[in-house]
Design a protein around this motif. Structure first.
Motif, PDB file in Angstrom:
ATOM      1  N   SER A 180       0.858  -1.186   0.000  1.00 20.68           N
ATOM      2  CA  SER A 180       0.000   0.000   0.000  1.00 20.68           C
ATOM      3  C   SER A 180       0.894   1.236   0.000  1.00 20.68           C
ATOM      4  CB  SER A 180      -0.947   0.019   1.197  1.00 20.68           C
ATOM      5  OG  SER A 180      -0.224   0.115   2.412  1.00 20.68           O
ATOM      6  N   TRP A 181       0.373   2.301  -0.562  1.00 21.21           N
ATOM      7  CA  TRP A 181       1.124   3.545  -0.682  1.00 21.21           C
ATOM      8  C   TRP A 181       0.219   4.710  -0.308  1.00 21.21           C
ATOM      9  CZ3 TRP A 181       0.920  -0.356  -4.208  1.00 21.21           C
ATOM     10  CH2 TRP A 181       2.122  -1.003  -4.548  1.00 21.21           C
ATOM     11  N   LEU A 182       0.809   5.792   0.137  1.00 16.22           N
ATOM     12  CA  LEU A 182       0.113   7.060   0.302  1.00 16.22           C
ATOM     13  C   LEU A 182       0.682   8.045  -0.708  1.00 16.22           C
ATOM     14  CD1 LEU A 182      -0.124   7.563   4.172  1.00 16.22           C
ATOM     15  CD2 LEU A 182      -2.038   7.349   2.577  1.00 16.22           C
ATOM     16  N   PRO A 183      -0.168   8.776  -1.395  1.00 15.29           N
ATOM     17  CA  PRO A 183       0.359   9.787  -2.311  1.00 15.29           C
ATOM     18  C   PRO A 183       1.098  10.856  -1.526  1.00 15.29           C
ATOM     19  CG  PRO A 183      -2.017  10.032  -2.049  1.00 15.29           C
ATOM     20  CD  PRO A 183      -1.642   8.766  -1.347  1.00 15.29           C
ATOM     21  N   ASP A 184       2.229  11.284  -2.042  1.00 16.26           N
ATOM     22  CA  ASP A 184       3.003  12.310  -1.374  1.00 16.26           C
ATOM     23  C   ASP A 184       2.228  13.617  -1.301  1.00 16.26           C
ATOM     24  OD1 ASP A 184       5.186  10.642  -1.018  1.00 16.26           O
ATOM     25  OD2 ASP A 184       6.157  11.267  -2.888  1.00 16.26           O
ATOM     26  N   ALA A 185       2.584  14.431  -0.330  1.00 19.46           N
ATOM     27  CA  ALA A 185       2.007  15.769  -0.236  1.00 19.46           C
ATOM     28  C   ALA A 185       2.225  16.502  -1.552  1.00 19.46           C
ATOM     29  CB  ALA A 185       2.646  16.535   0.915  1.00 19.46           C
ATOM     30  N   GLY A 186       1.174  17.145  -2.039  1.00 22.20           N
ATOM     31  CA  GLY A 186       1.244  17.837  -3.313  1.00 22.20           C
ATOM     32  C   GLY A 186       0.802  17.012  -4.499  1.00 22.20           C
ATOM     33  N   SER A 187       0.670  15.678  -4.306  1.00 21.91           N
ATOM     34  CA  SER A 187       0.142  14.835  -5.381  1.00 21.91           C
ATOM     35  C   SER A 187      -1.335  15.153  -5.603  1.00 21.91           C
ATOM     36  CB  SER A 187       0.295  13.357  -5.027  1.00 21.91           C
ATOM     37  OG  SER A 187       1.639  12.995  -4.888  1.00 21.91           O
ATOM     38  N   ILE A 188      -1.818  14.764  -6.761  1.00 19.94           N
ATOM     39  CA  ILE A 188      -3.225  14.973  -7.122  1.00 19.94           C
ATOM     40  C   ILE A 188      -3.893  13.613  -7.292  1.00 19.94           C
ATOM     41  CG2 ILE A 188      -4.806  15.929  -8.849  1.00 19.94           C
ATOM     42  CD1 ILE A 188      -2.457  17.887  -9.584  1.00 19.94           C
ATOM     43  N   VAL A 189      -5.042  13.451  -6.681  1.00 23.57           N
ATOM     44  CA  VAL A 189      -5.860  12.256  -6.864  1.00 23.57           C
ATOM     45  C   VAL A 189      -7.163  12.696  -7.523  1.00 23.57           C
ATOM     46  CG1 VAL A 189      -7.096  10.362  -5.747  1.00 23.57           C
ATOM     47  CG2 VAL A 189      -4.871  11.093  -4.856  1.00 23.57           C
ATOM     48  N   ALA A 196      -5.332  13.745   4.163  1.00 27.88           N
ATOM     49  CA  ALA A 196      -4.612  13.968   5.416  1.00 27.88           C
ATOM     50  C   ALA A 196      -3.102  13.919   5.209  1.00 27.88           C
ATOM     51  CB  ALA A 196      -5.035  12.934   6.454  1.00 27.88           C
ATOM     52  N   ASN A 197      -2.670  13.214   4.173  1.00 30.72           N
ATOM     53  CA  ASN A 197      -1.234  13.134   3.871  1.00 30.72           C
ATOM     54  C   ASN A 197      -0.775  14.254   2.945  1.00 30.72           C
ATOM     55  OD1 ASN A 197       1.029  11.348   4.586  1.00 30.72           O
ATOM     56  ND2 ASN A 197       1.263  11.084   2.361  1.00 30.72           N
ATOM     57  N   GLY A 198      -1.688  15.151   2.600  1.00 27.71           N
ATOM     58  CA  GLY A 198      -1.308  16.311   1.799  1.00 27.71           C
ATOM     59  C   GLY A 198      -1.641  16.223   0.333  1.00 27.71           C
ATOM     60  N   ALA A 199      -2.337  15.146  -0.085  1.00 30.39           N
ATOM     61  CA  ALA A 199      -2.744  15.047  -1.489  1.00 30.39           C
ATOM     62  C   ALA A 199      -3.960  15.935  -1.738  1.00 30.39           C
ATOM     63  CB  ALA A 199      -3.076  13.604  -1.853  1.00 30.39           C
ATOM     64  N   ASP A 200      -4.079  16.399  -2.960  1.00 29.08           N
ATOM     65  CA  ASP A 200      -5.219  17.202  -3.407  1.00 29.08           C
ATOM     66  C   ASP A 200      -6.204  16.255  -4.087  1.00 29.08           C
ATOM     67  OD1 ASP A 200      -7.018  18.968  -4.508  1.00 29.08           O
ATOM     68  OD2 ASP A 200      -5.522  20.160  -5.587  1.00 29.08           O
ATOM     69  N   VAL A 201      -7.307  15.938  -3.414  1.00 25.76           N
ATOM     70  CA  VAL A 201      -8.288  14.989  -3.938  1.00 25.76           C
ATOM     71  C   VAL A 201      -9.374  15.753  -4.687  1.00 25.76           C
ATOM     72  CG1 VAL A 201      -9.922  13.149  -3.383  1.00 25.76           C
ATOM     73  CG2 VAL A 201      -7.810  13.392  -2.043  1.00 25.76           C
ATOM     74  N   ARG A 202      -9.540  15.422  -5.955  1.00 28.64           N
ATOM     75  CA  ARG A 202     -10.516  16.084  -6.821  1.00 28.64           C
ATOM     76  C   ARG A 202     -11.507  15.045  -7.329  1.00 28.64           C
ATOM     77  NH1 ARG A 202      -5.931  19.603 -10.248  1.00 28.64           N
ATOM     78  NH2 ARG A 202      -4.880  20.403  -8.350  1.00 28.64           N
ATOM     79  N   SER A 203     -12.792  15.333  -7.216  1.00 30.16           N
ATOM     80  CA  SER A 203     -13.839  14.373  -7.579  1.00 30.16           C
ATOM     81  C   SER A 203     -14.602  14.846  -8.801  1.00 30.16           C
ATOM     82  CB  SER A 203     -14.815  14.176  -6.410  1.00 30.16           C
ATOM     83  OG  SER A 203     -14.152  13.676  -5.277  1.00 30.16           O
TER      84      SER A 203
END
Length: 245
Positions: A177-186, A205-212
């Motif tokens: 399992s991985w967490l996207p780095d801070a600043g990554s976009i999901v 919470a890990n700093g990723a920008d989650v866009r739906s």
């Protein structure tokens, strides 16, 4: 292992594209022209066991990631580099990100987790059955009415080239399992069958920008092309809104 690549455009920045399971580099056919028109070089890879890349029935996720890194370095894209991975390709990207160090990292509708411990023969047979349901454009159009005829033709060709044993192999190892780095976009479909609300909260919470994108299918750019490109002004927007030059 060097991977087969589509290498298009001559811009000063590079966008790396990694397709999902049973797809191919051609899965990005809609997105490559606007990216090159926007001044980017585009490198779209066939992952191991897909498209025209080699097969390896003992493949691990680490080896798949290493193949991506080796191929990108061989092609010499330089900087800045953006990397976009969809589903399985996002998982490979997560495993490769520390080595690639993209300036922009985009994960498309992926939980970034890999469940291991599967029985090799059973999972290979399952993937072979899944492949069989995708071999004709007619079957794909029936199950994915949002596809265009060209979408269906591209994905049927990709299914015909897909090797079940190679991809099944990565799930016969341990869990990852991985967490996207801070600043990554999901970028996720809403609702998503792949990215749970808990996943989205952990990523944010890990700093990723989650866009739906409401109502989108798993292959978001096939069902909601305009919304998908609008969600990534860093790549598709006018120069003033782009992270890459």
């Amino acid at each position: 292992m060097l991977l087969h690549a589509i290498d298009a455009g001559t811009g000063p920045s590079t966008v790396l594209l990694l397709h999902g399971m049973m797809g191919s580099s051609d899965s990005w056919w809609r997105l490559i022209p606007p990216l090159t028109a926007n001044g980017h070089r585009v490198i779209a890879l066939d992952l191991p066991g897909h498209g025209l890349s080699e097969r390896d029935p003992q493949l691990t996720i680490e080896q798949a990631a290493a193949s991506v890194v080796e191929t990108v370095r061989r092609l010499g894209p330089g900087r800045p580099l953006a990397a976009v991975g969809h589903s399985y390709g996002a998982t490979v990207l997560a495993a490769a990100a520390e080595m690639l160090q993209p300036d922009v990292t985009v994960y498309v509708d992926a939980a970034l987790a890999l469940t291991g411990g599967h029985d090799r023969a059973t999972l290979t047979a399952q993937y072979a059955r899944d492949r069989g349901a995708r071999l004709t454009p007619e079957d794909l159009l029936a199950s994915r009415p949002f596809y265009s005829v060209q979408d269906a033709e591209v994905e049927a060709r990709a299914a015909a080239l897909f090797d079940p044993a190679t991809t099944a192999s990565i799930s016969c190892d341990t869990d990852h399992s991985w967490l996207p780095d801070a600043g990554s976009i999901v970028v996720k479909a809403e609702p998503s069958s792949w990215v749970s609300d808990d996943d989205a909260r952990r990523f944010a919470a890990n700093g990723a920008d989650v866009r739906s994108i409401p109502g989108a299918a798993h292959t978001i750019w096939y069902s909601h092309f305009d919304e998908f490109t609008a969600s990534l002004p860093e790549l598709f927007g006018p120069p003033a809104s782009r992270t890459l030059p």
